[in-house]
Design a protein around this motif. Structure first.
Motif, PDB file in Angstrom:
ATOM      1  N   ILE A 130       0.846  -1.187   0.000  1.00  0.00           N
ATOM      2  CA  ILE A 130       0.000   0.000   0.000  1.00  0.00           C
ATOM      3  C   ILE A 130       0.883   1.240   0.000  1.00  0.00           C
ATOM      4  O   ILE A 130       1.964   1.239   0.601  1.00  0.00           O
ATOM      5  CB  ILE A 130      -0.929  -0.011   1.237  1.00  0.00           C
ATOM      6  N   HIS A 131       0.427   2.264  -0.688  1.00  0.00           N
ATOM      7  CA  HIS A 131       1.192   3.508  -0.731  1.00  0.00           C
ATOM      8  C   HIS A 131       1.196   4.142   0.656  1.00  0.00           C
ATOM      9  O   HIS A 131       0.143   4.259   1.293  1.00  0.00           O
ATOM     10  CB  HIS A 131       0.576   4.471  -1.751  1.00  0.00           C
ATOM     11  N   PRO A 132       2.355   4.582   1.169  1.00  0.00           N
ATOM     12  CA  PRO A 132       2.404   5.144   2.525  1.00  0.00           C
ATOM     13  C   PRO A 132       1.488   6.343   2.711  1.00  0.00           C
ATOM     14  O   PRO A 132       0.869   6.511   3.765  1.00  0.00           O
ATOM     15  CB  PRO A 132       3.879   5.536   2.690  1.00  0.00           C
ATOM     16  N   ALA A 133       1.391   7.198   1.700  1.00  0.00           N
ATOM     17  CA  ALA A 133       0.562   8.400   1.835  1.00  0.00           C
ATOM     18  C   ALA A 133      -0.924   8.080   1.878  1.00  0.00           C
ATOM     19  O   ALA A 133      -1.723   8.883   2.361  1.00  0.00           O
ATOM     20  CB  ALA A 133       0.842   9.366   0.686  1.00  0.00           C
ATOM     21  N   ALA A 134      -1.318   6.905   1.369  1.00  0.00           N
ATOM     22  CA  ALA A 134      -2.734   6.559   1.308  1.00  0.00           C
ATOM     23  C   ALA A 134      -3.359   6.456   2.691  1.00  0.00           C
ATOM     24  O   ALA A 134      -4.556   6.719   2.863  1.00  0.00           O
ATOM     25  CB  ALA A 134      -2.921   5.243   0.554  1.00  0.00           C
ATOM     26  N   ILE A 135      -2.563   6.088   3.698  1.00  0.00           N
ATOM     27  CA  ILE A 135      -3.082   5.972   5.059  1.00  0.00           C
ATOM     28  C   ILE A 135      -3.622   7.316   5.539  1.00  0.00           C
ATOM     29  O   ILE A 135      -4.712   7.408   6.103  1.00  0.00           O
ATOM     30  CB  ILE A 135      -1.973   5.467   6.005  1.00  0.00           C
ATOM     31  N   PHE A 136      -2.861   8.359   5.274  1.00  0.00           N
ATOM     32  CA  PHE A 136      -3.257   9.691   5.737  1.00  0.00           C
ATOM     33  C   PHE A 136      -4.291  10.324   4.815  1.00  0.00           C
ATOM     34  O   PHE A 136      -5.203  11.010   5.281  1.00  0.00           O
ATOM     35  CB  PHE A 136      -2.019  10.583   5.843  1.00  0.00           C
ATOM     36  N   ILE A 137      -4.152  10.104   3.519  1.00  0.00           N
ATOM     37  CA  ILE A 137      -5.126  10.672   2.583  1.00  0.00           C
ATOM     38  C   ILE A 137      -6.503  10.071   2.828  1.00  0.00           C
ATOM     39  O   ILE A 137      -7.518  10.772   2.847  1.00  0.00           O
ATOM     40  CB  ILE A 137      -4.680  10.435   1.132  1.00  0.00           C
ATOM     41  N   GLY A 138      -6.553   8.751   3.025  1.00  0.00           N
ATOM     42  CA  GLY A 138      -7.829   8.101   3.287  1.00  0.00           C
ATOM     43  C   GLY A 138      -8.484   8.612   4.553  1.00  0.00           C
ATOM     44  O   GLY A 138      -9.711   8.808   4.594  1.00  0.00           O
ATOM     45  N   ARG A 139      -7.688   8.856   5.572  1.00  0.00           N
ATOM     46  CA  ARG A 139      -8.242   9.371   6.831  1.00  0.00           C
ATOM     47  C   ARG A 139      -8.751  10.795   6.670  1.00  0.00           C
ATOM     48  O   ARG A 139      -9.861  11.129   7.084  1.00  0.00           O
ATOM     49  CB  ARG A 139      -7.157   9.313   7.918  1.00  0.00           C
ATOM     50  N   THR A 140      -7.952  11.674   6.068  1.00  0.00           N
ATOM     51  CA  THR A 140      -8.328  13.087   5.984  1.00  0.00           C
ATOM     52  C   THR A 140      -9.463  13.327   4.985  1.00  0.00           C
ATOM     53  O   THR A 140     -10.319  14.183   5.216  1.00  0.00           O
ATOM     54  CB  THR A 140      -7.112  13.941   5.610  1.00  0.00           C
ATOM     55  N   VAL A 141      -9.492  12.572   3.873  1.00  0.00           N
ATOM     56  CA  VAL A 141     -10.592  12.732   2.921  1.00  0.00           C
ATOM     57  C   VAL A 141     -11.904  12.242   3.541  1.00  0.00           C
ATOM     58  O   VAL A 141     -12.964  12.855   3.345  1.00  0.00           O
ATOM     59  CB  VAL A 141     -10.290  11.975   1.613  1.00  0.00           C
ATOM     60  N   PHE A 182      -9.603  24.433   4.873  1.00  0.00           N
ATOM     61  CA  PHE A 182      -8.941  24.625   6.159  1.00  0.00           C
ATOM     62  C   PHE A 182      -9.177  23.426   7.078  1.00  0.00           C
ATOM     63  O   PHE A 182      -8.274  23.005   7.800  1.00  0.00           O
ATOM     64  CB  PHE A 182      -9.445  25.899   6.827  1.00  0.00           C
ATOM     65  N   GLY A 183     -10.393  22.873   7.054  1.00  0.00           N
ATOM     66  CA  GLY A 183     -10.653  21.682   7.846  1.00  0.00           C
ATOM     67  C   GLY A 183      -9.804  20.502   7.413  1.00  0.00           C
ATOM     68  O   GLY A 183      -9.340  19.710   8.241  1.00  0.00           O
ATOM     69  N   PHE A 184      -9.580  20.382   6.103  1.00  0.00           N
ATOM     70  CA  PHE A 184      -8.711  19.331   5.578  1.00  0.00           C
ATOM     71  C   PHE A 184      -7.293  19.503   6.117  1.00  0.00           C
ATOM     72  O   PHE A 184      -6.645  18.525   6.516  1.00  0.00           O
ATOM     73  CB  PHE A 184      -8.716  19.406   4.053  1.00  0.00           C
ATOM     74  N   ALA A 185      -6.814  20.757   6.159  1.00  0.00           N
ATOM     75  CA  ALA A 185      -5.480  21.021   6.700  1.00  0.00           C
ATOM     76  C   ALA A 185      -5.408  20.655   8.182  1.00  0.00           C
ATOM     77  O   ALA A 185      -4.427  20.046   8.634  1.00  0.00           O
ATOM     78  CB  ALA A 185      -5.128  22.495   6.496  1.00  0.00           C
ATOM     79  N   MET A 186      -6.436  21.002   8.937  1.00  0.00           N
ATOM     80  CA  MET A 186      -6.431  20.693  10.361  1.00  0.00           C
ATOM     81  C   MET A 186      -6.518  19.186  10.615  1.00  0.00           C
ATOM     82  O   MET A 186      -6.031  18.697  11.635  1.00  0.00           O
ATOM     83  CB  MET A 186      -7.589  21.423  11.045  1.00  0.00           C
ATOM     84  N   SER A 187      -7.140  18.456   9.690  1.00  0.00           N
ATOM     85  CA  SER A 187      -7.165  16.997   9.826  1.00  0.00           C
ATOM     86  C   SER A 187      -5.768  16.408   9.706  1.00  0.00           C
ATOM     87  O   SER A 187      -5.436  15.428  10.384  1.00  0.00           O
ATOM     88  CB  SER A 187      -8.083  16.389   8.763  1.00  0.00           C
ATOM     89  N   TRP A 188      -4.940  16.993   8.846  1.00  0.00           N
ATOM     90  CA  TRP A 188      -3.549  16.542   8.744  1.00  0.00           C
ATOM     91  C   TRP A 188      -2.796  16.789  10.054  1.00  0.00           C
ATOM     92  O   TRP A 188      -1.972  15.968  10.473  1.00  0.00           O
ATOM     93  CB  TRP A 188      -2.862  17.239   7.582  1.00  0.00           C
ATOM     94  N   VAL A 189      -3.081  17.908  10.695  1.00  0.00           N
ATOM     95  CA  VAL A 189      -2.486  18.162  12.006  1.00  0.00           C
ATOM     96  C   VAL A 189      -2.928  17.094  12.997  1.00  0.00           C
ATOM     97  O   VAL A 189      -2.130  16.563  13.774  1.00  0.00           O
ATOM     98  CB  VAL A 189      -2.871  19.569  12.512  1.00  0.00           C
TER      99      VAL A 189
END
Length: 296
Positions: A130-141, A182-189
């Motif tokens: 699995i792509h490493p970034a997909a873990i975070f993208i899937g969560r934040t999206v 902005f909410g998407f950015a805060m989800s990354w935080v």
């Protein structure tokens, strides 16, 4: 019968190898890397959305909490605060409540990421191709969908208590887009905080330590003109101030902050976009480095 060419692993499924290096043996390209990340992120996004539907414990945060925020602030403070230059406080308020809601999106992301990490899901995902970034993208999206539901509930409740969109539907769509960015950015935080939290219990408390000062030292609920001078300067450059002012400008609601004539007051939409992309880049970099450290 086909010849066994994988060293005795006949009948076993071999995980596909994706190459990133250049050369004749590599099929890697920027397009294939992007497609790989998006494909894997789609799978994890569906998984996170199913959790929203199936975990009924989350429903009060989707529907009840937004109603409480709107009704509490509009009915309790609606007649107690006078805006510089006049205007309806309830119309002023709703953009601030929206800004608070998307800023607080850090909290559920933090808890969910910490829960997955300590449950062992991250270890399981690292064993898969699995792509490493997909873990975070899937969560934040997935969190964007949750935020959209909350914003819709708050908007309907706001209309019921007197809030109106005074600048047309196109600019209103732009306002909601800015809020979700902005909410998407805060989800990354939140994703990064979830990775560094020592436990799920600590993940529940860490965001509250800094989220409340950031949200309330802003123009989300009161005009910055009413604050003491040092605090007013901090509030002017607060990202939450930019988000709330940008939403008010696009909704056509009262925006006394614009009268201050400073750079944040005159360009809140641009500043919100800049803040959001900077936060995403920094948080995504920190998430990637932390994930590699956890994997060692």
């Amino acid at each position: 019968m086909a010849q066994d060419t994988d060293g005795g692993n006949r009948g076993q499924r071999v995980a596909p190898t994706r190459h990133r290096a250049g050369g004749h043996e590599s099929a890697w390209s920027l397009g294939s890397e992007f497609a790989w990340a998006i494909s894997d992120a789609g799978v994890l996004t569906r998984r996170n959305l199913r959790h929203i539907v199936r975990l009924r414990e989350l429903w009060p945060f989707l529907f009840l909490q937004p109603l409480v925020f709107v009704l509490l602030f509009s009915l309790v403070f609606g007649g107690a605060i006078q805006l510089p230059g006049g205007g309806s406080y309830r119309e002023f308020l709703l953009a601030g409540v929206f800004a608070q809601a998307v800023a607080f999106s850090t909290f559920p992301t933090t808890v969910a990421m910490a829960y997955d990490l300590h449950l062992g899901l991250m270890d399981r995902l690292r064993t898969l191709p699995i792509h490493p970034a997909a873990i975070f993208i899937g969560r934040t999206v997935g969190d964007i969908v949750r935020m959209s539901i909350s914003l819709a509930v708050m908007a309907l409740c706001g209309l019921a208590v007197g809030w109106r969109i005074d600048d047309g539907p196109v600019r209103a769509v732009g306002a909601f887009a800015v809020l979700l960015l902005f909410g998407f950015a805060m989800s990354w935080v939140g994703a990064y905080i979830g990775l560094i939290a020592k436990s799920v219990q600590s993940a529940q408390g860490i965001p509250m330590i800094w989220l409340f000062p950031v949200v309330f030292v802003s123009n989300a609920f009161v005009p910055t003109q009413s604050m003491p001078e040092p605090l007013e300067t901090v509030a002017e450059w607060n990202p939450v101030t930019a988000v709330a002012a940008a939403a008010r400008e696009l909704f056509g609601n009262p925006n006394p902050f614009k009268a201050e004539g400073t750079i944040p007051a005159e360009h809140p939409v641009l500043l919100t976009v800049i803040y959001s992309f900077v936060i995403i880049m920094v948080a995504a970099t920190l998430c990637t480095r932390r994930m590699r450290a956890v994997g060692r």
